[in-house]
Design a protein around this motif. Structure first.
Motif, mmCIF file in Angstrom:
data_model
loop_
_atom_site.group_PDB
_atom_site.id
_atom_site.type_symbol
_atom_site.label_atom_id
_atom_site.label_comp_id
_atom_site.label_asym_id
_atom_site.label_seq_id
_atom_site.Cartn_x
_atom_site.Cartn_y
_atom_site.Cartn_z
ATOM 1 N N ASP A 8 0.811 -1.218 0.000
ATOM 2 C CA ASP A 8 0.000 0.000 0.000
ATOM 3 C C ASP A 8 0.847 1.272 0.000
ATOM 4 O O ASP A 8 0.382 2.328 -0.423
ATOM 5 N N GLY A 32 -2.462 -2.212 -4.343
ATOM 6 C CA GLY A 32 -2.365 -1.505 -3.070
ATOM 7 C C GLY A 32 -3.165 -2.148 -1.973
ATOM 8 O O GLY A 32 -3.178 -1.665 -0.835
ATOM 9 N N ASP A 33 -3.857 -3.251 -2.287
ATOM 10 C CA ASP A 33 -4.637 -3.962 -1.277
ATOM 11 C C ASP A 33 -4.693 -5.440 -1.639
ATOM 12 O O ASP A 33 -4.368 -5.843 -2.768
ATOM 13 N N MET A 55 -2.354 -4.569 4.991
ATOM 14 C CA MET A 55 -2.796 -3.720 3.887
ATOM 15 C C MET A 55 -4.228 -3.247 4.136
ATOM 16 O O MET A 55 -4.901 -3.749 5.049
ATOM 17 N N PRO A 56 -4.705 -2.286 3.331
ATOM 18 C CA PRO A 56 -6.086 -1.827 3.465
ATOM 19 C C PRO A 56 -7.061 -2.992 3.256
ATOM 20 O O PRO A 56 -6.733 -3.959 2.567
#
Length: 214
Positions: A8, A32-33, A55-56
């Motif tokens: 991320d 990013g996730d 991570m998100p």
């Protein structure tokens, strides 16, 4: 070799892309996730997936859960997990079972580009790469008589084995001959009542099983 990177932090992700490309990997997707990472692996079927542990959206164990799904659905894709800290619970969960093509490193290892690239290639080739701090924590977590039988040097060799190093790699690290390493390994296996094994990754699995994580 083709790779997917899930991180991320944009800055770290850019750095990872450069490191992997320098090592000869083709980065086919960035995420990013965890959800995007799994989608990218399903689409591209890469040789290697590099995943951040947190991570998100929750920044807890998204990367670990994604790695478990990945190992089940696409076992031919090697997995390298990166973590800011030693997450012993997650390491134990992921090391339960087959550790071929699996790595667990702290993010600080990325700074040592040469060593990090070596770990990348080892994992992508079906080997194992465990961070020395993770190995140390797992080794010291259990206090049992078999471990107490080992000498200081044998413990050093055992830790290096668990990191996924070959006999040559252990010899270079400890500044001893390969024959000396082989003797230490035979002694370790005998003292821990473990069967002899020819392949390095089998020795790692033997160590991890003894530690109760595999």
């Amino acid at each position: 070799m083709r790779a997917v990177i899930a991180e991320d932090s944009v800055l770290l992700r850019v750095g990872l892309v450069k490191v992997l490309e320098a090592a000869g990997f083709e980065v086919v997707a960035e995420a990013g996730d965890a959800e995007s990472a799994l989608a990218a692996v399903e689409l591209h079927r890469p040789d290697l997936a590099v995943l951040d542990v947190r991570m998100p959206p929750g920044f807890t164990d998204e990367g670990v859960r994604a790695a478990l799904v990945l190992r089940e659905r696409w076992p031919d894709t090697a997995v390298l997990l990166l973590s800011q800290y030693v997450e012993e619970r997650y390491a134990t969960e992921l090391l339960t079972g087959d550790t071929a093509g699996f790595g667990y490193l702290l993010k600080q290892r990325v700074a040592d580009v040469e060593e990090f690239i070596e770990a990348l290639r080892r994992v992508a080739a079906g080997g194992t790469a465990l961070d020395p701090q993770v190995v140390s924590q797992l080794l010291t977590r259990r206090h049992s008589d078999p471990l107490d039988r080992l000498t200081t040097r044998e413990r050093e060799v055992l830790a290096s084995m668990a990191e996924g190093r070959s006999n040559a790699g252990i010899a270079e690290r400890l500044v001893v001959s390969e024959s000396a390493v082989a003797k230490h390994i035979n002694s370790i296996l005998a003292k821990l009542d473990l069967p002899k094994a020819e392949a390095d990754h089998r020795r790692v699995l033997a160590v991890l099983r003894f530690l109760g994580v595999g």
